[in-house]
Design a protein around this motif. Structure first.
Motif, short mmCIF file in Angstrom:
data_model
loop_
_atom_site.label_atom_id
_atom_site.label_comp_id
_atom_site.label_asym_id
_atom_site.label_seq_id
_atom_site.Cartn_x
_atom_site.Cartn_y
_atom_site.Cartn_z
N SER A 73 0.79 -1.23 -0.04
CA SER A 73 0.08 0.12 -0.06
C SER A 73 0.75 1.44 -0.09
N HIS A 77 0.43 3.62 -3.04
CA HIS A 77 -0.56 4.96 -2.79
C HIS A 77 0.41 5.91 -2.30
N LYS A 80 3.06 6.46 -5.24
CA LYS A 80 2.48 6.60 -6.51
C LYS A 80 2.90 5.51 -7.60
#
Length: 577
Positions: A73, A77, A80
């Motif tokens: 993650s 996120h 990116k």
């Protein structure tokens, strides 16, 4: 080139339950395998990292699953990263390595394994060649960052320590010892990219949306850019897919058969960033639900002592120098591990004297195999249910075809030496951004290994030597492996390496580099080496010169680097012959 394999004599060597063809893997990707194991074996201990003073840390399968989810993650996120993005992981063996590597796979990224001992120039080359955007690096080597980062496309840096995820008190003690003795934990210099500790990266990842789209990965997607060791030139990135690694895992497990299970405990002293340990230790035993004992560095070999004494090790993987070094340790020779099933040798030729002595000391065998970075890596292995065949690298694993060819790529007669060609589901897609090198090495699915081998009537292979390492003496082919194996039988010799050097009379001459065995009172001499070789070798194979050394150059996995000795010799003979 068209190559037809008409018969496979090695099939008779398989155990009865082994099918000639490889079954389809149970998983679509490595991320799928990892997630399955973390759920299926949640309460089991997955990894234990042991440092020389015996302090350790352990992660369960459940913990590895949660941590690698968080890191995935973080990558997707916070950093990116898009699917297929490259992440360089430059860590020694430790609990941080599987968390980072597994997180890369779950994020749909491509893992770029990087040697922690690389120089700044080597790091710049690999990061730029691969297109790495994120770097996970040991804090021991943070002093390299300032010189490297500005020359690359790295956008995020994550630091991890050797005692990462140890209980707090042992972690503090280990970090303190490192600072005191090595003074190798300097302040991280100010950089133009963010720097985070791995623990902080996981904390960020836990607060972000889960990465749930890894299940869109397929076996054809790229999993690793695994750079060759550079032993034959500039390091090249072998493109290994999820399917390549998954197929090789099945091949390892099939050959291991009933001897391997989730109850096993494997000693991992070889670096996980190397394809041998990555596949054979990390992924294979994680798939089985077994336990990995991680040793950050096996040098000196005493660093392995606590791991072997304190844990029920059933398997050891290593290279010839590691096994030889262990047996020269009094603590190992006096108290070899009682739980050991077998050892697996690869990476370089296993000397017969070492294999025989290992059997005597431990009561177990060293099963030799053969592989390449380009083949994920396993190509052949000695079946564990059959008697040891001295010097053989075994038979091709299921689903793999091999051929031996001459310089014109024509098949040689059975029993004659030829270059070994390999074809199978574990063969790489090619070299990243190197179409010419790919075309030279990979032809119609066949990998030209550059290794010269012979095959007996039962399909067992024996490596004669590297094609490029062959020495041509007055028109006669001389293979360094044969001479090195002969020298390993001399009590006064601890290690030896053989190369060819220019010679006015014979074109090339044999030169041996030898290291004194410290456990033998007699001294090795040039005269004793030559006299020993004359007893067992034809005259043209006997070293014409002998160089005594305190040590020999080695790769991170302990492979003796003939290329470094050749470079020295070229400089020595420049303009003289």
């Amino acid at each position: 080139m068209t190559m037809t394999v008409s018969n496979r004599p090695w099939l008779a060597a398989y155990e009865p339950e082994i099918a000639p063809e490889l079954p389809q893997p149970n998983y679509a990707s490595l991320a799928h395998l990892i997630s399955h194991s973390c759920a299926a074996y949640a309460k089991r201990r997955a990894f234990t990292c042991v440092v020389p003073n015996g302090m350790n840390g352990t992660l369960t399968y459940k913990q590895v699953g949660a941590m690698s989810d968080a890191f995935a993650s973080f990558l997707r996120h916070h950093c990116k990263l898009s699917p297929g993005a490259r992440v360089a992981v430059q860590l020694p063996n430790g609990l941080g390595y599987p968390v980072a590597a597994f997180g890369v796979f779950k994020a749909g990224g491509v893992l770029v394994n990087t040697n922690p001992l690389y120089t700044p120039s080597e790091m710049v080359h690999q990061f730029n060649d691969s297109g790495a955007e994120v770097l996970v690096i040991s804090d021991l080597f943070a002093d390299k960052l300032e010189e490297v980062i500005a020359q690359t496309g790295i956008k995020h840096v994550v630091l991890a320590g050797v005692p990462e995820f140890f209980p707090r008190i042992p972690e503090t003690i280990v970090r303190g010892v490192q600072k005191f003795w090595s003074r190798s934990l300097p302040p991280v210099p100010a950089l133009n990219v963010p720097v985070l500790r791995l623990r902080d990266a996981l904390k960020i990842g836990r607060g972000l949306e889960d990465v749930t789209d890894w299940d869109t990965l397929s076996s054809d997607d790229l999993a690793l850019l695994q750079y060759t060791g550079g032993t034959t030139g500039v390091a090249k990135g072998a493109m290994l897919t999820h399917g390549n690694i998954l197929a090789n895992l099945e091949q390892v497990k099939v050959m291991g058969g009933q001897h391997m299970s989730g109850e096993d405990c494997v000693l991992t002293a070889l670096p996980l960033y190397h394809i041998f340990a990555f596949t054979a230790n990390l992924m294979t035993f994680f798939d089985l639900g077994a336990r990995n004992i991680l040793v950050p560095s096996p040098r000196p070999v005493q660093n392995i002592q606590r791991a072997l004494e304190n844990y029920p090790v059933t398997w050891i993987t290593g290279v010839n120098t590691l096994f030889n070094g262990l047996m020269n340790e009094e603590w190992f020779a006096a108290y070899p591990p009682k739980t050991l099933k077998a050892a697996i040798a690869g990476g370089t030729a296993l000397h017969q004297a070492v294999a025989e002595r290992w059997q005597d000391v431990t009561g177990t065998r060293v099963a030799e195999g053969y592989g390449l970075t380009e083949t994920s890596p396993l190509v052949s292995f000695n079946p564990l249910h059959l008697a040891v065949r001295a010097g053989s690298i075994g038979v091709p694993v299921p689903g793999t075809d091999v051929a031996l060819v001459d310089d014109a790529a024509e098949p040689v007669e059975q029993g004659k030496p030829g270059e070994l060609l390999v074809k199978g589901p574990q063969v790489m897609r090619g070299y990243w951004n190197r179409p010419e090198d790919t075309a030279q090495t990979l032809q119609n699915g066949w990998v030209f290994t550059g290794d010269v081998a012979v095959m007996d009537e039962d399909g067992f292979l024996t490596i004669v030597d590297r094609k490029k390492d062959m020495v041509l003496v007055s028109g006669f082919n001389v293979y360094p492996n044969e001479i090195e194996d002969c020298l390993s039988k001399l009590d006064t010799v601890l290690e030896a390496a053989v190369i060819g050097v220019p010679d006015r009379a014979t074109g090339e001459a044999v030169r041996a580099y030898v290291v004194q065995n410290p456990d033998v009172p007699d001294h090795v001499t040039k005269e004793s080496v030559i006299a020993h070789c004359r007893k067992y070798l034809a005259a043209y194979k006997v070293p014409k010169s002998v160089i005594l050394r305190d040590e020999l150059p080695k790769s991170p996995i302990g492979k003796i680097l003939r290329k470094d000795l050749k470079a020295e010799a070229r400089a020595e003979f420049a303009g003289k012959v």
